[in-house]
Write a protein that holds these residues in place. Structure first.
Motif, short mmCIF file in Angstrom:
data_model
loop_
_atom_site.label_atom_id
_atom_site.label_comp_id
_atom_site.label_asym_id
_atom_site.label_seq_id
_atom_site.Cartn_x
_atom_site.Cartn_y
_atom_site.Cartn_z
N VAL A 1 0.85 -1.19 0.00
CA VAL A 1 0.00 0.00 0.00
C VAL A 1 0.88 1.24 0.00
O VAL A 1 1.83 1.33 0.79
CB VAL A 1 -0.92 0.02 1.23
N GLN A 2 0.56 2.17 -0.89
CA GLN A 2 1.30 3.43 -0.93
C GLN A 2 0.37 4.60 -1.15
O GLN A 2 -0.56 4.51 -1.97
CB GLN A 2 2.32 3.41 -2.07
N ALA A 23 -2.50 6.92 -5.04
CA ALA A 23 -2.67 5.71 -4.23
C ALA A 23 -2.37 4.46 -5.05
O ALA A 23 -2.63 4.42 -6.26
CB ALA A 23 -4.10 5.65 -3.70
N TYR A 31 -12.54 3.31 -0.71
CA TYR A 31 -12.08 4.01 0.49
C TYR A 31 -12.52 5.47 0.53
O TYR A 31 -12.47 6.17 -0.49
CB TYR A 31 -10.55 3.97 0.56
N ASN A 96 -4.91 10.42 3.68
CA ASN A 96 -5.36 9.27 4.47
C ASN A 96 -6.43 8.51 3.71
O ASN A 96 -7.31 9.11 3.10
CB ASN A 96 -5.91 9.74 5.82
N ARG A 98 -9.29 5.40 4.34
CA ARG A 98 -9.95 4.66 5.42
C ARG A 98 -11.12 3.84 4.89
O ARG A 98 -11.94 4.33 4.11
CB ARG A 98 -10.44 5.63 6.48
N LEU A 102 -9.44 -0.47 8.33
CA LEU A 102 -8.26 -0.26 7.49
C LEU A 102 -7.98 1.23 7.36
O LEU A 102 -8.89 2.01 7.06
CB LEU A 102 -8.49 -0.88 6.11
N ASN A 103 -6.74 1.59 7.57
CA ASN A 103 -6.39 3.02 7.69
C ASN A 103 -4.96 3.20 7.21
O ASN A 103 -4.03 2.67 7.83
CB ASN A 103 -6.53 3.42 9.16
N TYR A 104 -4.78 3.94 6.12
CA TYR A 104 -3.45 4.11 5.54
C TYR A 104 -3.09 5.59 5.49
O TYR A 104 -3.97 6.44 5.25
CB TYR A 104 -3.40 3.53 4.13
N TRP A 105 -1.77 5.85 5.64
CA TRP A 105 -1.28 7.23 5.64
C TRP A 105 -0.14 7.41 4.65
O TRP A 105 0.67 6.51 4.46
CB TRP A 105 -0.75 7.59 7.04
#
Length: 115
Positions: A1-2, A23, A31, A96, A98, A102-105
Motif C-alpha cells: 500500500v502506498q 494511491a 475508500y 489518508n 480509510r 483499514l487506515n493508511y497514511w
C-alpha cells in the motif's frame, strides 16, 4: 500500500496550491479519502474528507470556502485545491485512506505560507 503526496511548497499569503495524492496497492474506489495537516508543535487535524464515490465532502471550519477536496477513481488519486492561503495553513499535509478498520497514511507534503 502506498499513498504519495505531492504539490506542496512555499507560497505567499493569498496564493494557491493544489496537492495530489497518488494511491496504489488497494482498491482506491472503496475508500473514503481525507487530507489531514500537522503544524509544528500541534496535533494532526482533519482538513477535508470525501466519500468513496466522491459525492459527499466535509471540511474543517478553518478551511471552508477556501479548500476543495476532489478525487478521480480512474486515476486512484485525491486532490486538495487550496486557495486564499494564510500563514496558519502552514503545515505538513497528509493523505489518508480509510475503510472500516483499514487506515493508511502517506508521508506528507509540506506547505509553507509566508506573509
Amino acid at each position: 500500500v502506498q499513498l504519495v503526496e505531492s504539490g506542496g511548497g512555499l507560497v505567499q499569503l493569498g496564493g494557491s496550491l493544489r496537492l495530489s495524492c497518488a494511491a496504489s496497492g488497494f482498491t482506491f474506489s472503496l475508500y473514503a479519502m481525507s487530507w489531514y495537516r500537522q503544524a509544528p508543535g500541534k496535533e494532526r487535524e482533519l482538513v477535508a474528507v470525501i466519500n468513496s464515490g466522491g459525492g459527499s465532502t466535509n471540511y474543517a471550519d478553518s478551511v471552508k470556502g477556501r479548500f476543495t477536496i476532489s478525487r478521480d477513481n480512474a486515476k486512484n488519486s485525491v486532490y486538495l485545491q487550496m486557495n486564499s492561503l494564510k500563514p496558519e495553513d502552514t503545515a505538513v499535509y497528509h493523505c489518508n485512506a480509510r475503510l472500516g478498520a483499514l487506515n493508511y497514511w502517506g508521508q506528507g507534503t509540506p506547505v509553507t505560507v509566508s506573509s
